[in-house]
Design an enzyme around this catalytic site. Structure first.
Site, short mmCIF file in Angstrom:
data_model
loop_
_atom_site.label_atom_id
_atom_site.label_comp_id
_atom_site.label_asym_id
_atom_site.label_seq_id
_atom_site.Cartn_x
_atom_site.Cartn_y
_atom_site.Cartn_z
CB CYS A 37 -1.00 -0.01 1.14
SG CYS A 37 -0.44 -0.65 2.71
CG HIS B 161 -5.81 -0.77 2.43
ND1 HIS B 161 -4.44 -0.66 2.41
CD2 HIS B 161 -6.26 0.39 2.99
CE1 HIS B 161 -4.08 0.49 2.94
NE2 HIS B 161 -5.16 1.14 3.30
CG HIS C 296 -3.88 -0.28 -2.13
ND1 HIS C 296 -2.86 -1.12 -2.56
CD2 HIS C 296 -4.05 -0.54 -0.81
CE1 HIS C 296 -2.43 -1.83 -1.53
NE2 HIS C 296 -3.13 -1.51 -0.46
CE LYS D 29 -9.12 -7.33 9.59
NZ LYS D 29 -7.96 -8.21 9.37
CD GLN E 249 -0.71 -8.77 0.55
OE1 GLN E 249 -0.15 -7.71 0.30
NE2 GLN E 249 -1.45 -8.93 1.62
CG ASP F 158 -2.30 -5.49 -2.04
OD1 ASP F 158 -3.45 -5.41 -1.58
OD2 ASP F 158 -1.29 -5.15 -1.43
NE ARG G 208 2.99 -8.96 5.43
CZ ARG G 208 1.66 -9.09 5.38
NH1 ARG G 208 1.04 -9.91 6.21
NH2 ARG G 208 0.95 -8.39 4.50
#
Length: 647
Positions: A333, A513, A384, A467, A380, A382, A362
């Site tokens: 992000c 997100h 945004h 979320k 991911q 992902d 991670r």
């Protein structure tokens, strides 16, 4: 029972004005109480056998319980057998669980020989030694913000034979545990989840209201073991974790790579049609970016240690330019925010939907790693989204519908939602309460409008906003958390993001997100277990194999397979020296969804015979029809086990 909204033991006195509800043993609360009571019996049994064992904690967990112990030697399978027999004795004794309120001083005196319990008392009693967050992470079954209680196990003669620090409630008697329990495995675990603390020995168990329910659970476990993605990944040659690369870091083999690419390409096509634009960002960045985003404040333990770069020295070794710390990115992000901030934005640019298959890293503890479902490096899917406040709710609704639609493409259909909100521990969250309330209400309205079951959970939000998590049940009834949609008023504020509105005023966008598969690795593992390796035709690494009845029919099948390949079907002919029946066995074990068999009759008639996963066969299908049916099965994402599935 529940008295005025709070869980209480059945022995609790109640007034006529109290609102009292029964808690049945097969309800979610009842199962937690049953399992927590079984954990106490486990701990009592361990201390009967080894009085010097120190008690950790013993909470209920999904489908079972565990208890942690400080012991000099690790438990062995023989120890577990002895503990199992001792638990049976305690259950037959019909001991009562009796709640007793104690002061901090009384608890310390009674539990003076239990160092871990003394630490928990300190967390509860001393504001200087522990916060509510610390208590929740390690001891919510034992202590809280209110009074301390000890539960005595009392035998039929009224004697206290064992006790434990505990909030309760518990079953009225150990007899209620009955025969529906079992000890399942042993493991090591750090005290309260931190590698800085002593390593304890953990015993896991399960408990159910009846023997039949226990047996059904054990059958589900056996089925889950057959579907274990780690075993299937090896058997089907899909992926591996070479020691030379490191723990939690996977490599994808050709067959696994085919499936992953199909997943990613399908998602890419769907995203483009939904108005997303793909971007690419690096795997590493300077420290300052994660300070600005607040990740290095709230998420530092989950990040890999810094890499110090860019330092320069002269010929004397003196530093002429200070170096900079770089970090492997744990999230995408902040970089997407920088893309937005690169130039001025207008309301006409919004909503801006940026997507990326971004690999992140991670720093997971080695003991937490588990195949592809818990890794140190993962990708991911992902995205945004930057939207105006007026677009927010409508865009979230579209995102949720997109999530559900995409997951259905992969054959998943049983969904429920969880709304994760902030709690009153203000140090855990950034941003003002007004924005939090606005964001939470918007997500709640969208979730309710979906018609799916909704559960609200306080304290589980991301540090920057609430979320919605989407949970899905797989083929054997297990629940997995998959997609997430998070609202964020705070990062746009921290990065000073703006857009020019219709009236010429500068305004702040809202950030969404969103990940649909979440981690592609984890989603792949879930699909692999859901289908037990028998993927729908469109995802199968090899979709069709031609098996000639005898060698002389291989050339005929080569022509058929060539037609399929020209139609983008992953197909091949088995020209090995194996007998036909062995070839069929090999490809059945290899989870190939469709086999085409041909002999003299097929060659003469221009047909093929289908062999299906269930072992059935359909003969004499014209080649044109066979090619068309296979292509249709791929395009429709059909799961083909029988002739009817291919009709």
């Amino acid at each position: 029972m529940r008295v005025n909204g709070e869980l209480k033991d059945l022995a609790t006195p109640v007034a006529g004005s109290d609102a009292v509800e029964p808690i049945t043993i097969d309800s979610p609360d009842g199962l937690d109480i049953l399992r927590h009571s079984a954990a106490h019996v486990l701990a009592q049994a361990v201390q009967r056998i080894n009085p010097h064992a120190n008690l950790g904690i013993g909470p209920p967990i999904t489908d079972g319980f565990y208890y942690d112990f400080g012991v000099e030697e690790p438990f062995t399978p023989e120890d577990v057998k002895a503990i199992d027999k001792e638990m049976q004795r305690i259950i037959r004794e019909g001991q009562r669980f009796v709640r007793r309120v104690v002061s901090d001083e009384e608890a310390r005196a009674e539990l003076a020989a239990e160092p871990f319990k003394l630490e928990l008392i300190g967390l509860k009693g001393g504001a200087s030694t522990g916060s509510a967050t610390e208590i929740a992470e390690g001891a919510s079954v034992e202590v809280g913000a209110g009074e301390l209680t000890i539960y005595d196990n009392v035998n039929r003669d009224g004697e206290v034979v064992w006790k434990d620090l505990c909030r309760g409630p518990h079953l009225p008697s150990t007899r209620v545990i009955g025969n529906g329990w079992d000890l399942t495995r042993i493991a090591a675990a750090y005290w309260r989840g931190s590698e800085k603390n002593p390593q304890l020995q953990r015993i896991y168990g399960t408990a159910w209201p009846s023997k039949d329910e226990l047996r059904a659970y054990q059958e589900r476990l056996a089925e889950a073991a057959k579907r274990d993605h780690r075993r299937l990944g090896k058997e089907l040659d899909l992926f591996s974790f070479p020691d030379e690369i490191g723990s939690g870091l996977s490599v994808w083999h050709p067959r696994g790579g085919i499936i992953r690419q199909e997943m990613e390409q399908h998602a890419l096509r769907r995203h483009k049609r939904a108005g997303y634009t793909y971007v690419y960002t690096p795997h590493i960045t300077k420290k300052d970016l994660f300070i600005e985003s607040n990740h290095l404040v709230t998420y530092k333990e989950g990040m890999f240690p810094p890499i110090h770069l860019d330092e320069e020295r002269d010929e004397n070794g003196e530093i002429t330019k200070q170096g900079v710390d770089y970090y492997l990115k744990p999230m995408n992000c902040p970089m997407h925010i920088l893309i937005y901030r690169e130039r001025a934005r207008s309301y006409r640019d919004l909503p801006m939907r940026l997507a990326e298959n971004g690999t992140v890293y991670r720093n997971e503890l080695s003991g937490a790693l588990h195949g592809l479902t818990r890794v140190r490096g993962f990708t991911q899917d992902d995205a945004h989204l930057f939207v105006t406040p007026e677009q927010l709710e409508g865009e979230v609704a579209e995102v949720l519908e997109f999530v559900l639609s995409l997951l259905r493409d992969f054959g998943l259909n049983d969904f429920e939602l969880e709304l994760s909100m902030r709690d009153d521990e203000k140090s855990k969250w950034i941003g003002d309460e007004e924005h939090w309330a606005e964001a939470t209400d918007a997500l709640r309205r969208v979730a309710l409008a979906s018609g799916l079951k909704l559960t609200e959970v306080a304290g589980e939000a991301a540090f920057y906003g609430p979320k919605i998590d989407l949970k899905v049940k797989d083929a054997i009834g297990r629940t997995w958390q998959l997609s997430t949609v998070q609202l964020d008023f705070n990062l746009p504020e921290r990065f000073d993001l703006e857009f020019t509105d219709r009236d010429g005023a500068k305004k702040r966008p809202v950030m969404i997100h969103r990940a649909l598969m979440g981690s592609i690795e984890r989603f792949f593992a879930i699909l692999l277990e859901h289908y037990a390796g028998d993927f729908p035709v469109w995802l199968s690494p090899v979709q069709v194999v031609g098996v000639p009845v005898a060698e002389q029919y291989g050339e005929y099948l080569d022509d058929v397979i060539a037609r399929l390949r020209a139609d983008d079907v992953r197909a091949e002919v088995d020209h090995s020296d194996d007998r036909m029946q062995k070839k069929i066995r090999n490809h059945t074990t290899g989870k190939v969804p469709l086999m085409l068999i041909a002999g003299e009759q097929d060659r003469a008639a221009g047909t093929v015979s289908f062999r299906f996963r269930d072992g059935s066969q359909q003969n004499g299908v014209p080649v044109d029809e066979a090619v068309g049916r296979i292509r249709t099965a791929i395009d429709s994402h059909a799961l083909v086990h029988t002739a009817e599935d291919l009709a």
